[in-house]
Structure formats: structure tokens, C-alpha cells
Design a protein around this motif. Structure first.
Motif, short mmCIF file in Angstrom:
data_model
loop_
_atom_site.label_atom_id
_atom_site.label_comp_id
_atom_site.label_asym_id
_atom_site.label_seq_id
_atom_site.Cartn_x
_atom_site.Cartn_y
_atom_site.Cartn_z
N ALA A 265 -25.19 8.76 4.91
CA ALA A 265 -25.55 7.53 6.00
C ALA A 265 -26.22 6.19 5.29
N ALA A 266 -27.25 6.75 4.64
CA ALA A 266 -27.89 5.39 3.68
C ALA A 266 -26.63 4.65 2.96
N ALA A 267 -25.96 5.63 2.30
CA ALA A 267 -25.30 4.92 1.18
C ALA A 267 -23.70 3.91 2.31
N GLU B 177 -23.23 0.16 2.04
CA GLU B 177 -22.19 -0.57 1.67
C GLU B 177 -22.09 -1.81 2.74
N LEU B 178 -21.39 -0.87 3.34
CA LEU B 178 -21.20 -1.85 5.37
C LEU B 178 -22.31 -2.95 5.83
N GLY B 179 -23.17 -2.45 5.73
CA GLY B 179 -24.56 -3.94 5.38
C GLY B 179 -24.91 -3.77 7.24
N LEU C 123 -23.14 3.80 15.00
CA LEU C 123 -21.87 3.99 14.73
C LEU C 123 -20.64 2.76 15.73
N LEU C 124 -21.32 1.20 16.22
CA LEU C 124 -20.18 0.72 16.59
C LEU C 124 -20.11 0.06 15.61
N ALA C 125 -20.90 0.17 14.26
CA ALA C 125 -20.73 -0.61 13.11
C ALA C 125 -19.47 0.33 11.94
#
Length: 517
Positions: free
Chosen positions: A111-113, A117-119, A186-188
Motif C-alpha cells: 500500500a505504501a508503494a 507511485e500513484l501520488g 480507494l477512490l484513487a
């Protein structure tokens, strides 16, 4: 000064997530590699992993993304799940405890990664996790838990030094854990899924499953989805040909949140089983010098107890323990416990190939849901995982290990299934006695009918038999919902499904005059 009790309603996470446009309801039939039922953290994590593996994926949810259990969580990301490791070492052996710790830890790291990655802007904060007791007689148990957690591979230590505003007899502390805003996360994730071509449909309730090659899902929109693989990630399985519900027990838990000065932040994620559970954490606020204090606890079986009294007890504890806190939000959440402690993630027992399930997270669904997504995606893609056997729903748990909780759970269900009917038959409850805002099960023409009187005095009558397996529902006045005490299904006053495993509404009923019944 008397305590101000905020009404039970949407969670802080639901109130503060961005005003997103809903994904459309399913409007046509479709064929995909994998269909996922449920858009909480387990479902969306599974979808994200499968899309990256090159599969075509459809995600279907009866409501909004992360609007069920995930949207009402405490949102701790930790591998320290209460006092579980001494139990796992005893029941699963040292290797089982190590696999559990490793699988949960890797989920947090994953999750941290993704956040990096996705900002993702989701209030990600590293925090230490604590499992504590205040009773000196339990200190040795905590020491044993710290040792078991450390043996399982966690950086666990025993301590009596915490940031809580009261002394503790002992605590297990594990550093390097995290907390976050689950719905923003989760929206992201969903936005990234959609950008990759995933098909996401909200407000689409799956009502039927026909097994085959491919499997076919029927929905309340009248359309079907055909898929080689189907993942049931609805927290409590809405399809359960293998009777997994006999190994699961639902519970309702309450949360209250309010502003405190940042200087009073206990700086950690805390939980104790004492006082019917107390869980403590904070979250950032836009208000300078303030944090949001979140307290969770006071769990009950749905359809039993007094939810409002439990919520008030929790709020009173918060205001007494943290003087000066201003209660702002109140909500309730749903948890499902596996009778043998370990979640059930993997192939659906007694089902056709290509049916998968994720359930029984015991209130630790954040790390558990991410772990489930990674595990299910690996198995669906034909791979293997070192902890697949640990979580396998088909596992044959030794009788002595699971029997006490299994029998206790089934005794409760049997008691409601039979006892509630007898009580309803003897009940002298009458429609005219129902106060505005309340509800009761009454006898009408020899049938048990669930009747709610709204604030305007209008009556709403539906069948009192849960459409899952027929237990009688009870009214939760604090949340204005009918609840099934057997398996946790919840319905609105008009009978529509709020929470599974039920997939069909409570049928409407006509009321007769009392002298005609």
C-alpha cells in the motif's frame, strides 16, 4: 457540562472524501475475465492487481465505492491485530504465525508503494501500533504476546510507556505501521483502474450466480456479467453454496470522533479488548493546531442490545479520558469474525473452479483486504503463494481448534431462529404502541411483520423474515434499520437491503386493523 452526543450517521471518511461522480450502474450484458462483487478494499485491491496482470475486470457494487465496511473503518494499517500471535503460534504453529505476520506486513508495504507511485493524497501517516491492557493481572499475557509477535518476525517490544493519558499495565508496541484515509485511497485506486480499462459499476446489486463455463452473475438492473472467474468480496459472502456463514459471526461496532489540540495527540494506534474494546487513533485536520481523535469499540451482535446506549457509553469514555475533546461525528461499522481467527481467502469451498471468496477479517480489513487482493490475483493468475494454505477457506481445521467458537456461534443462531419466533408469537406488541422513530415486530394475520413509524407518524410495514435464511429481524432505532441477529443482514425501514448477506429486500406488507388480526 453534559456530553454532546453527535447523531449516528456517515463516517468521517465518507463525509470528507472528494465529491466524486458515481460510476454508472450496469446497463448492458458483458463478458470479462474476472468479475468482482464488492468494491471495498478487498475487491478493489484484487481488481488492481488483476488489471496489472493483464486481465479484463469488472467490479460491481450494490452501493458506492468504499461505501460499506471499508468506508466506516478505523483505517489502521498494521500487522499487530490485537493479541493474535500467541494464539496463532499455539493453533497454527510458529510457521503459521510467521506467515501471517509476513503476509500482513507485505500488504502494508505494498500500500505504501502504491501511495508513492500513484501520488495518492490519503493522509498517509507512519505510526506505531499498540495492543495494551490496564489490568496488572493481564500483564504477563501481554509479555507473552510480545514474545510471540517478535518470534513471528514483527519488531515487537513489551512496554509500559505509551502516549495515552492514563497508565497501562503493559503493551505490545510495533513500529513502522501506518494509518490513512481509506476512501481517498480507494477512490484513487479506482480512478487508476478505470484509466487502465477496468469496468466499474456502482449501484448494481448482484442478485444471482449461475455456475458454469463461464459463470454468470445476475443483477438488479436486469443485465448479466459472464466471467471465467468470480470473486465474492462483499465482506460477508452474498453467495455461499458451501455454508461458510456457519464459520462466520457478524458484529456491529461503534465509533465517535472529535477535535482535540494536537498537543494531546497520543501519537499512535491503540487497541485493548478491555471495556468491550477501546481503539484509539487520530487523523489530521485542516484546522491549525487540531487533530481528529477517533475512538472505536462497544461491539454488539446486529439486532441485539441497545445500540444507542453503547454509542453513548463510548462517547462518555472519550470525553472522560480526553478532557476538552469536542464530539463531532458518530458512526457504526460491521465486522465479520472467522471462528478460527484466520480470514478465509481463496477458492470457494464446494464451488466450481473459478469461484473465489475473501471474508472473516475480524476488524483488520485494511491490511487483510490488501493481502487478499494480492493473494487472490496470484491464485487466479495460476501462481502460488507461501500463505495460500494458511488462508484457504477449504482448510480442515482440527475439531478441537474451531469447535468451541463454532458451536457458540451456531447456538446463538439457533436461539434466534427458534427463540425469536416463539417470542414474537407470544408478544403483545401492537402497532399503536410504536413511537415515532421506533419499530417493532408485531403479529398481523398470523404473520410476523416488521413495522416502523417514521418521525411524521407514517407506518412502514415489511416482512419480518430475513430474506437470507428466514431469521426474524429486530429494529435498530439508533440507525433506523432492521437487522438480522443470525448473520448480520441489514435493511432500511422500507425493506431495501443495506448490508448482506441478503440480496433481496424484505417484501412489503399491508397492515390490518388490530381487531382483524
Amino acid at each position: 457540562m453534559s456530553t454532546r452526543y453527535p447523531p449516528l450517521g456517515p463516517s468521517y471518511w465518507m463525509r470528507t472524501a472528494p465529491g466524486d461522480e458515481p460510476y454508472p450502474a450496469l446497463a448492458s450484458d458483458m463478458d470479462v475475465d474476472v468479475a468482482i462483487v464488492g468494491a471495498g478494499i478487498a475487491g478493489l485491491s484484487t481488481a488492481h492487481e488483476l488489471m496489472r496482470a493483464g486481465r479484463t475486470v469488472a467490479v460491481l457494487d450494490a452501493g458506492r465505492l468504499a461505501g460499506g465496511v471499508t468506508g466506516y473503518t478505523t483505517a489502521k494499517l498494521t500487522a499487530l491485530h490485537g493479541m493474535v500471535y500467541a494464539h496463532l503460534r499455539r493453533t497454527r504453529g510458529p510457521d503459521g504465525a510467521r506467515l501471517y505476520a509476513r503476509s500482513q506486513t507485505e500488504a502494508i508495504e505494498h500500500a505504501a508503494a502504491l501511495v508513492e507511485e500513484l501520488g495518492i493524497d490519503c493522509d498517509w501517516e507512519p505510526r506505531s501500533a499498540y495492543s495494551y491492557v490496564t489490568d496488572p493481572d493481564q500483564a504477563d499475557q501481554v509479555r507473552a504476546e510480545a514474545e510471540a509477535a517478535r518470534e513471528a518476525g514483527l519488531p515487537a517490544v513489551f512496554t509500559q510507556d505509551t502516549g495515552l493519558p492514563f497508565p497501562v499495565a503493559g503493551a505490545v508496541r510495533v513500529d513502522g505501521q501506518a494509518q490513512f484515509h481509506p476512501r481517498n485511497y480507494l477512490l484513487a485506486l479506482a480512478a487508476d483502474l478505470a484509466a487502465q480499462g477496468a469496468l466499474i459499476h456502482e449501484n448494481t446489486r448482484v442478485t444471482g450466480l449461475t455456475e458454469g463455463e463461464p459463470h454468470t452473475l445476475e443483477t438488479d438492473t436486469g443485465n448479466v456479467v459472464r466471467a471465467r472467474d468470480v470473486v465474492v468480496a462483499t465482506h460477508y459472502p452474498v453467495f455461499d453454496r458451501s455454508l461458510l456463514f456457519s464459520r462466520l459471526s457478524p458484529r456491529r461496532e461503534f465509533a465517535v470522533a472529535g477535535r482535540i489540540p494536537a498537543a494531546l495527540d497520543p501519537d499512535g494506534m491503540y487497541i485493548t479488548s478491555e471495556e468491550n474494546t477501546r481503539s484509539v487513533r487520530t487523523a489530521p485536520l485542516d484546522t491549525p493546531g487540531k487533530r481528529l481523535l477517533i475512538i472505536t469499540g462497544e461491539h454488539i451482535t446486529p439486532g441485539t442490545g441497545d445500540p444507542e446506549e453503547r454509542f453513548r457509553r463510548l462517547t462518555d469514555w472519550m470525553t472522560a479520558t480526553f478532557p476538552g475533546v469536542e464530539p463531532m461525528y458518530g458512526w457504526a461499522t460491521h465486522d465479520t469474525d472467522a471462528t478460527d481467527t484466520v480470514p478465509l481467502v481463496g477458492p470457494m469451498p464446494s464451488g466450481s473452479p473459478g469461484l473465489w471468496v475473501a471474508t472473516g477479517f475480524r476488524g483488520w480489513g485494511m491490511s487483510g483486504g490488501i493481502m487478499a487482493g494480492r493473494l487472490l490475483a496470484t491464485l487466479i493468475d495460476g501462481g502460488s503463494s507461501p500463505w495460500a494454505e494458511l488462508y484457504d477457506p477449504r482448510r480442515l481445521t482440527p475439531v478441537l481448534r474451531e469447535a468451541p467458537r463454532f458451536l457458540q456461534t451456531q447456538a446463538k443462531v439457533a436461539g434466534h431462529f427458534v427463540g425469536d419466533r416463539l417470542a414474537a408469537a407470544r408478544s403483545g406488541a401492537a402497532v399503536e404502541d410504536i413511537e415515532p422513530g421506533d419499530g417493532a415486530v408485531v403479529r398481523v394475520g398470523g404473520e410476523s411483520v416488521a413495522v416502523h413509524r417514521d418521525d411524521a407518524g407514517e407506518l412502514h410495514a415489511v416482512s419480518a423474515r430475513c430474506t437470507h435464511l428466514g431469521c426474524l429481524v429486530c429494529f435498530n432505532a439508533a440507525e433506523r434499520a432492521w437487522e438480522c441477529p443470525c448473520h448480520g443482514s441489514r435493511f432500511s425501514p422500507d425493506g431495501s437491503v443495506l448490508q448482506g448477506p441478503a440480496t433481496r429486500p424484505l417484501p412489503r406488507r399491508a397492515l390490518r386493523r388490530r381487531e382483524d388480526t
